[in-house]
Design a protein around this motif. Structure first.
Motif, PDB file in Angstrom:
ATOM      1  N   THR A  41       2.966   4.133  -6.024  1.00 42.23           N
ATOM      2  CA  THR A  41       2.887   2.767  -5.506  1.00 42.23           C
ATOM      3  C   THR A  41       1.915   1.901  -5.657  1.00 42.23           C
ATOM      4  O   THR A  41       1.820   0.809  -6.086  1.00 42.23           O
ATOM      5  CB  THR A  41       3.282   2.967  -3.941  1.00 42.23           C
ATOM      6  N   LYS A  42       0.790   2.588  -5.151  1.00 38.77           N
ATOM      7  CA  LYS A  42      -0.361   1.627  -5.125  1.00 38.77           C
ATOM      8  C   LYS A  42      -0.979   1.249  -6.676  1.00 38.77           C
ATOM      9  O   LYS A  42      -1.353   0.270  -6.945  1.00 38.77           O
ATOM     10  CB  LYS A  42      -1.685   2.245  -4.136  1.00 38.77           C
ATOM     11  N   PHE A  43      -1.328   2.423  -7.471  1.00 41.73           N
ATOM     12  CA  PHE A  43      -1.708   2.262  -8.659  1.00 41.73           C
ATOM     13  C   PHE A  43      -0.745   2.139  -9.790  1.00 41.73           C
ATOM     14  O   PHE A  43      -0.837   0.737 -10.182  1.00 41.73           O
ATOM     15  CB  PHE A  43      -2.502   3.730  -9.114  1.00 41.73           C
ATOM     16  N   TRP A  44       0.307   2.968  -9.780  1.00 42.47           N
ATOM     17  CA  TRP A  44       1.152   2.669 -11.138  1.00 42.47           C
ATOM     18  C   TRP A  44       2.137   1.262 -10.549  1.00 42.47           C
ATOM     19  O   TRP A  44       2.436   0.462 -11.361  1.00 42.47           O
ATOM     20  CB  TRP A  44       2.094   3.794 -11.134  1.00 42.47           C
ATOM     21  N   GLY A  45       2.103   1.096  -9.110  1.00 46.55           N
ATOM     22  CA  GLY A  45       3.115  -0.188  -8.986  1.00 46.55           C
ATOM     23  C   GLY A  45       2.299  -1.356  -9.101  1.00 46.55           C
ATOM     24  O   GLY A  45       2.956  -2.236  -9.779  1.00 46.55           O
ATOM     25  N   GLY A  57       0.778  -1.223   0.032  1.00 45.69           N
ATOM     26  CA  GLY A  57      -0.049  -0.108   0.210  1.00 45.69           C
ATOM     27  C   GLY A  57       0.890   1.226  -0.056  1.00 45.69           C
ATOM     28  O   GLY A  57       1.772   1.227  -0.370  1.00 45.69           O
ATOM     29  N   SER A  58       0.283   2.558   0.423  1.00 48.15           N
ATOM     30  CA  SER A  58       0.935   3.616   0.301  1.00 48.15           C
ATOM     31  C   SER A  58       0.127   4.558   1.431  1.00 48.15           C
ATOM     32  O   SER A  58      -0.951   4.366   1.457  1.00 48.15           O
ATOM     33  CB  SER A  58       1.123   4.220  -1.013  1.00 48.15           C
ATOM     34  N   HIS A  59       0.997   5.487   1.782  1.00 43.71           N
ATOM     35  CA  HIS A  59       0.340   6.421   3.040  1.00 43.71           C
ATOM     36  C   HIS A  59      -0.305   7.634   2.034  1.00 43.71           C
ATOM     37  O   HIS A  59       0.318   8.586   1.921  1.00 43.71           O
ATOM     38  CB  HIS A  59       1.419   6.816   3.780  1.00 43.71           C
ATOM     39  N   THR A  80      -3.791 -10.956  -7.964  1.00 43.72           N
ATOM     40  CA  THR A  80      -4.865 -10.536  -7.141  1.00 43.72           C
ATOM     41  C   THR A  80      -4.288  -9.169  -6.817  1.00 43.72           C
ATOM     42  O   THR A  80      -3.165  -9.146  -5.974  1.00 43.72           O
ATOM     43  CB  THR A  80      -5.283 -11.621  -6.049  1.00 43.72           C
ATOM     44  N   LEU A  81      -5.154  -8.055  -6.906  1.00 39.23           N
ATOM     45  CA  LEU A  81      -4.393  -6.685  -6.638  1.00 39.23           C
ATOM     46  C   LEU A  81      -5.163  -6.451  -5.311  1.00 39.23           C
ATOM     47  O   LEU A  81      -6.430  -7.218  -4.720  1.00 39.23           O
ATOM     48  CB  LEU A  81      -4.886  -5.718  -7.504  1.00 39.23           C
ATOM     49  N   THR A  82      -4.988  -5.228  -4.469  1.00 41.93           N
ATOM     50  CA  THR A  82      -5.668  -4.666  -3.495  1.00 41.93           C
ATOM     51  C   THR A  82      -6.247  -3.317  -3.427  1.00 41.93           C
ATOM     52  O   THR A  82      -5.604  -2.476  -3.668  1.00 41.93           O
ATOM     53  CB  THR A  82      -4.969  -4.887  -2.283  1.00 41.93           C
ATOM     54  N   SER A  83      -7.709  -3.248  -3.213  1.00 41.35           N
ATOM     55  CA  SER A  83      -8.168  -1.804  -3.550  1.00 41.35           C
ATOM     56  C   SER A  83      -8.663  -1.522  -1.939  1.00 41.35           C
ATOM     57  O   SER A  83      -7.841  -1.797  -1.047  1.00 41.35           O
ATOM     58  CB  SER A  83      -9.677  -2.156  -4.326  1.00 41.35           C
ATOM     59  N   GLY A  84      -9.750  -1.024  -1.971  1.00 42.89           N
ATOM     60  CA  GLY A  84     -10.244  -0.535  -0.571  1.00 42.89           C
ATOM     61  C   GLY A  84     -11.674   0.024  -0.514  1.00 42.89           C
ATOM     62  O   GLY A  84     -12.121   0.894  -1.714  1.00 42.89           O
ATOM     63  N   PHE A  85     -12.429   0.006   0.395  1.00 41.94           N
ATOM     64  CA  PHE A  85     -13.865   0.174   0.421  1.00 41.94           C
ATOM     65  C   PHE A  85     -14.204   1.596   0.168  1.00 41.94           C
ATOM     66  O   PHE A  85     -15.177   2.053  -0.391  1.00 41.94           O
ATOM     67  CB  PHE A  85     -14.546  -0.316   1.651  1.00 41.94           C
ATOM     68  N   VAL A  86     -13.202   2.353   0.491  1.00 46.23           N
ATOM     69  CA  VAL A  86     -13.333   4.076   0.376  1.00 46.23           C
ATOM     70  C   VAL A  86     -13.327   4.425  -1.207  1.00 46.23           C
ATOM     71  O   VAL A  86     -14.117   5.402  -1.533  1.00 46.23           O
ATOM     72  CB  VAL A  86     -12.384   4.844   0.991  1.00 46.23           C
TER      73      VAL A  86
END
Length: 239
Positions: free
Chosen positions: A106-110, A84-86, A129-135
């Motif tokens: 980091t999160k998208f382009w990575g 992830g990224s901050h 498998t990638l990781t998103s977030g409910f927001v």
């Protein structure tokens, strides 16, 4: 023969929980991340459970590092990205756009770097498998970076599932989860945040890394799942 899985972000948090679950199944693991010390500790722990655990220092925001890994990795059955990224918060008018760009890097382009270069290393019937977030689908003032970054990632998953077929591409979208990401908080404030979440969510519980990890195993194991976004957020999206 044991399957081999590369987990980018596998030394801590949700990624480490996935690694523990796979290690208990006897899978071979490769953990990748920026922090060599965390990787070493994770390897030491998991080596007691898994037949094989390797580590590699990797910053997926740097495309050249991903390309280099693709040349040495060999074939794997699955790749999971939980790195992830901050992402900075706050209203757009006061937002630090440089920090916002770094979060996207980091999160998208990575994740895009991984899909572009490391998908070639995945077995034809394997998974990414990638990781998103409910927001991404929850309108929250001050969360424009997290919202747009995760929404972009979710849209990319749908396209990648078509472009990389028969490779299966999915994303897991966690809600509030108790991980090391909140380690810097005051313990009392952290406990209050988690307790409040549990009281207000329909599931009456806050997320734990091991709960989220089960979602990654599901999309990896089910051969009829691709282009899917799996929400594991305690009902936050229906509140």
């Amino acid at each position: 023969m044991a399957k081999k899985t590369l987990i980018i972000g596998g030394a801590s948090g949700i990624g480490f929980a996935v690694a523990r679950a796979l290690a208990e199944q006897g899978e071979s693991l490769i953990l990748a991340g920026r922090d060599s010390e965390k990787l070493a500790r994770a390897r030491q722990f998991l080596s007691q459970k898994s037949a094989s655990v390797d580590t590699v220092v990797l910053d997926i925001s740097k495309e050249e590092e991903v390309i280099q890994l693709s040349q040495t990795l060999g074939e794997v059955d699955n790749i999971i990205v939980t790195a992830g990224s901050h992402a900075p918060g706050g209203a757009l008018a006061s937002l630090n756009l440089n920090e916002a760009r770094l979060a996207f890097d980091t999160k998208f382009w990575g994740s895009i770097h991984v899909a572009r270069h490391l998908s070639k290393n995945i077995h034809a019937r394997g998974t990414l498998t990638l990781t998103s977030g409910f927001v991404s689908r929850r309108t929250v003032a001050g969360a424009i970076v997290k919202t747009t970054m995760n929404a972009a990632l979710e849209s990319a998953v749908k396209v990648l599932a078509k472009e990389l077929s028969p490779l299966r591409v999915n994303a897991v979208s966690p809600g509030l989860t108790d991980t090391e990401a909140y380690a810097g908080m005051d313990p009392a404030a952290r406990e209050k945040m988690l307790t409040s979440a549990a009281e207000n969510l329909p599931a009456k519980a806050f997320g734990r890394a091991e709960d989220i990890a089960k979602g990654y195993l599901f999309v990896m194991d089910n051969p009829f799942v691709t282009g899917t976004l799996l929400d594991i957020e305690g009902g936050a999206l229906i509140n």
